[in-house]
Design an enzyme around this catalytic site. Structure first.
Site, mmCIF file in Angstrom:
data_model
loop_
_atom_site.group_PDB
_atom_site.id
_atom_site.type_symbol
_atom_site.label_atom_id
_atom_site.label_comp_id
_atom_site.label_asym_id
_atom_site.label_seq_id
_atom_site.Cartn_x
_atom_site.Cartn_y
_atom_site.Cartn_z
ATOM 1 N N ASP A 21 44.121 41.464 36.796
ATOM 2 C CA ASP A 21 45.310 41.880 37.611
ATOM 3 C C ASP A 21 45.256 41.461 39.047
ATOM 4 O O ASP A 21 44.097 41.043 39.496
ATOM 5 C CB ASP A 21 45.313 43.415 37.792
ATOM 6 C CG ASP A 21 45.929 44.205 36.751
ATOM 7 O OD1 ASP A 21 46.122 43.540 35.489
ATOM 8 O OD2 ASP A 21 46.056 45.254 36.573
ATOM 9 N N HIS A 72 53.385 42.545 38.269
ATOM 10 C CA HIS A 72 52.386 43.549 38.820
ATOM 11 C C HIS A 72 53.102 43.988 40.110
ATOM 12 O O HIS A 72 52.248 44.495 41.073
ATOM 13 C CB HIS A 72 50.808 42.907 38.926
ATOM 14 C CG HIS A 72 49.908 44.127 38.819
ATOM 15 N ND1 HIS A 72 49.965 45.460 38.163
ATOM 16 C CD2 HIS A 72 48.895 44.353 40.028
ATOM 17 C CE1 HIS A 72 49.011 46.040 38.369
ATOM 18 N NE2 HIS A 72 48.213 45.552 39.463
ATOM 19 N N HIS A 76 52.071 45.448 45.334
ATOM 20 C CA HIS A 76 51.219 46.509 44.904
ATOM 21 C C HIS A 76 51.092 47.916 45.553
ATOM 22 O O HIS A 76 50.207 48.404 45.783
ATOM 23 C CB HIS A 76 49.677 45.848 44.997
ATOM 24 C CG HIS A 76 48.399 46.296 43.964
ATOM 25 N ND1 HIS A 76 48.097 47.537 43.891
ATOM 26 C CD2 HIS A 76 48.542 45.502 42.913
ATOM 27 C CE1 HIS A 76 47.200 47.778 43.239
ATOM 28 N NE2 HIS A 76 47.326 46.751 42.265
ATOM 29 N N HIS A 166 40.196 42.181 36.875
ATOM 30 C CA HIS A 166 40.813 41.648 38.339
ATOM 31 C C HIS A 166 40.120 40.203 38.528
ATOM 32 O O HIS A 166 39.195 39.885 38.635
ATOM 33 C CB HIS A 166 40.294 42.711 39.431
ATOM 34 C CG HIS A 166 41.251 44.008 39.204
ATOM 35 N ND1 HIS A 166 40.720 44.840 38.413
ATOM 36 C CD2 HIS A 166 42.181 44.499 39.552
ATOM 37 C CE1 HIS A 166 41.422 45.880 38.356
ATOM 38 N NE2 HIS A 166 42.480 45.761 39.177
#
Ligand SMILES: [Zn+2]
Length: 198
Positions: A21, A72, A76, A166
């Site tokens: 991510d 995503h 964020h 990540h």
């Protein structure tokens, strides 16, 4: 397209899916791509739109390596309290940013930042993206040190788990190193790596 949040890998038994991510990250994503290629693993990359705009060439490298893409969100943000319309606008903007980098990109998945799903699963499904959660997170955002990350990966995997890691959002050198070290050990224990179920 189901709006149920998927968190399982394709296939039965000792199989896991790796997902990354918050990228693309100009430093750590290319290093991760090299590691994944060496270990012959196909993963899912959940991209942030603003990172895509800053580093479109890295998105092209992810696709060239055969990995799958996920949305995503643009910035964020925590979408818990957002209306479906506001979520839809953000997800569309993110997909447009990805397609400016890779015009024919298939964007198969969506993951809400922080796993704060709110109304987003139904919105994502209506846009043709399956909501993808996870069953194992190893806290690589801390980051706790490569040895600890390797330990958490080896101890934490369960059959069929989608694993959250990540490649963006900070220095992810420990995540890259931990994947490089954990994968051969997991393979020696008969774990396999696959894409998420669908
Ligand atoms: Zn994230």
């Amino acid at each position: 397209m189901s709006a149920d949040i998927l968190d399982t890998a394709r296939g039965g038994g000792r199989v896991v899916s790796l997902t990354f991510d918050d990228g693309p990250n100009p430093t750590d994503t290319p290093r991760l791509l090299t590691v994944l290629r060496r270990h012959r693993i196909t993963a899912v990359f959940f991209l942030c739109g603003e990172q895509v705009q800053a580093h479109p060439e890295v998105v092209r490298r992810i696709v060239a390596h055969g990995h799958r893409l996920g949305n995503h969100s643009m910035h964020h943000d925590d979408m818990t309290s957002w209306s479906p319309g506001r979520i839809e606008a953000d997800l569309r903007e993110t997909n447009e940013a990805i397609r400016r980098a890779v015009p024919d990109a298939r964007i198969r998945y969506f993951r809400a930042p922080y796993g704060a799903w709110g109304a987003s699963p139904a919105v994502a499904a209506a846009l043709g993206m399956r909501p993808l959660g996870w069953r194992l997170a190893v806290g690589d955002w801390e980051p706790p040190g490569t040895d600890e990350l390797v330990r958490r990966l080896l101890d934490g995997v369960t059959p069929g788990a989608v694993v959250l890691l990540h490649d963006g959002g900070g220095d992810r050198s420990q995540s890259v190193a931990a994947v490089d070290r954990a994968v051969p050990v997991l393979r020696s224990r008969r774990w396999r790596f696959a894409l998420p179920a669908h």
